[in-house]
Design an enzyme around this catalytic site. Structure first.
Site, PDB file in Angstrom:
ATOM      1  N   GLN A 157      -4.136  -1.552   9.457  1.00  0.00           N
ATOM      2  CA  GLN A 157      -4.098  -3.043   8.684  1.00  0.00           C
ATOM      3  C   GLN A 157      -4.927  -3.328  10.332  1.00  0.00           C
ATOM      4  O   GLN A 157      -4.035  -3.836  10.811  1.00  0.00           O
ATOM      5  CB  GLN A 157      -3.050  -3.165   8.164  1.00  0.00           C
ATOM      6  CG  GLN A 157      -3.023  -4.426   7.944  1.00  0.00           C
ATOM      7  CD  GLN A 157      -3.229  -4.398   6.176  1.00  0.00           C
ATOM      8  OE1 GLN A 157      -3.098  -3.710   5.351  1.00  0.00           O
ATOM      9  NE2 GLN A 157      -3.509  -5.610   6.271  1.00  0.00           N
TER      10      GLN A 157
ATOM     11  N   ASP B   8     -10.740   2.759   3.338  1.00  0.00           N
ATOM     12  CA  ASP B   8     -10.920   1.262   3.827  1.00  0.00           C
ATOM     13  C   ASP B   8     -13.364   1.545   3.692  1.00  0.00           C
ATOM     14  O   ASP B   8     -13.283   0.091   3.049  1.00  0.00           O
ATOM     15  CB  ASP B   8     -11.000   1.009   5.076  1.00  0.00           C
ATOM     16  CG  ASP B   8      -9.889  -0.203   4.703  1.00  0.00           C
ATOM     17  OD1 ASP B   8      -9.512  -0.794   3.347  1.00  0.00           O
ATOM     18  OD2 ASP B   8      -9.285  -0.576   5.325  1.00  0.00           O
TER      19      ASP B   8
ATOM     20  N   LYS C 120       0.622  -1.358  -0.204  1.00  0.00           N
ATOM     21  CA  LYS C 120      -0.336   0.129  -0.231  1.00  0.00           C
ATOM     22  C   LYS C 120       1.078   1.502  -0.048  1.00  0.00           C
ATOM     23  O   LYS C 120       0.837   2.220  -1.137  1.00  0.00           O
ATOM     24  CB  LYS C 120      -1.193   0.227   1.647  1.00  0.00           C
ATOM     25  CG  LYS C 120      -1.786  -0.671   1.205  1.00  0.00           C
ATOM     26  CD  LYS C 120      -2.761  -0.809   2.463  1.00  0.00           C
ATOM     27  CE  LYS C 120      -3.320  -2.717   2.111  1.00  0.00           C
ATOM     28  NZ  LYS C 120      -4.777  -3.052   3.155  1.00  0.00           N
TER      29      LYS C 120
END
Ligand code: NAP
Length: 295
Positions: free
Chosen positions: A98, A121, A54
């Site tokens: 994460q 997200d 990422k």
């Protein structure tokens, strides 16, 4: 019929190129640089490799990017304080924590602490609710990637019979929701199957578009697929190691037999996988534009 492959790698490359151009335009015209922070707690090897990927993507596109590597012993209060700091940082438009988090940290409390405007997200209940009513700012990344694969491969979604196998909050439910909206790139008739479904093959055989996110190798075999269907395989299952020490992966679909029946199919790897990070990048650009009031 042997299916044509939908290359997620190639479609992701095209979208990243577009995002690189858009990021340069935002900087030049508005002096806005999209900012993304990725927060990793602990040293789970899979999480470390996702976060590294990422960060790499965000740097290549031209973002202001920060990686927070925190120790396994970080407390929930410390993590909440870190999120609060980035919620108030005007240079940061997207915050990614994460998952999974260490067991002593409550994931729900952490995800709910992210400012919904920075929730790239798309997991915060505010964003889930907006998706549900067709007013999403950010779609969750994997389902958004699936929708892009279909659109950019020229698949007719409006009016199609879509069958989704799996009802998780991160893939099954949101992709079903996205594709049933009365919107462009959607407007399908959607059925969701799960372990409580009595005759799954009855449903999957009706699918013009079959999306499989079960987390089980060969959950879908050729006898369960209609001739000419479009098959999207979301599954990522580790089934041993390659001779050079990498994980050997397979999807949830019996690829070798299903490809003889489908018209289009995604491979694993190289299908849905590359799209997920790309959609995170797309959401971050959107977050920067929303924050700056840019259309
Ligand atoms: P999950 O949370 O484990 O959910 C799996 C779903 O599939 C559940 O709803 C389960 O039903 C259903 N299911 C399992 N076996 C089934 C069967 N034999 N028949 C019908 N339904 C079945 O998994 P997930 O997080 O959605 O992930 C699914 C797969 O996608 C995994 O392999 C994961 O690694 C992969 N994935 C890939 C990406 C990517 O970027 N490529 C991103 C996310 C996930 P119940 O609800 O009844 O238990």
């Amino acid at each position: 019929m042997t299916a044509k492959l939908i290359s997620g790698s190639e479609i992701a490359r095209q979208i990243r190129e577009e995002l690189t151009g858009e990021t340069a335009r935002l900087k030049e015209k508005f002096n806005v640089v999209p900012g993304l922070v990725t927060i990793l707690v602990g040293q789970n090897p899979a999480s470390m490799s996702y976060v590294t990927a990422k960060q790499k993507a965000s740097k290549e596109i031209g973002f202001h990017s920060i990686q927070e590597n925190q120790s396994e012993t970080m407390t929930e209060a410390e993590l909440l304080a870190l999120i609060d700091r980035y919620n108030r940082d005007p240079k940061i438009h997207g915050i990614l924590v994460q998952l999974p988090l260490p067991k002593h940290i409550n994931e729900t409390r952490v995800l709910y602490a992210i400012d919904p405007k920075k929730d790239v997200d798309g997991f915060h209940p505010v964003n889930v609710g907006k998706m549900m009513i067709g007013e999403a700012d950010y779609l969750p990344c994997t389902p958004a990637g699936i929708q892009q694969l279909l659109i950019r491969s020229g698949v007719k979604i409006s009016g199609a019979e879509v069958v989704v196998v799996g009802r998780s909050n991160i893939v099954g439910k949101p992709i079903a929701n996205i594709l049933l909206q009365k919107q462009k790139g959607a407007n399908a008739t959607v059925t969701i199957c799960h372990t409580g479904t009595v005759d799954m093959a009855f449903h999957t055989r009706r699918a013009d578009i079959l999306i499989v996110a079960a987390g089980k190798p060969k959950a879908v075999t050729a006898d369960m697929v209609k001739e000419g269907a479009v098959v999207i395989d979301v599954g990522v299952n580790r089934i041993g190691m390659t001779p050079d020490g990498k994980a050997r992966l397979c999807g949830d679909v019996d690829f070798e037999t299903v490809k003889e029946k489908a018209s289009l199919i995604t491979p694993v790897p190289g299908g849905v996988g590359p799209m997920t990070i790309t959609m995170l990048m797309m959401n971050t650009v959107k977050a920067a534009k929303l924050a700056a009031g840019i259309e």
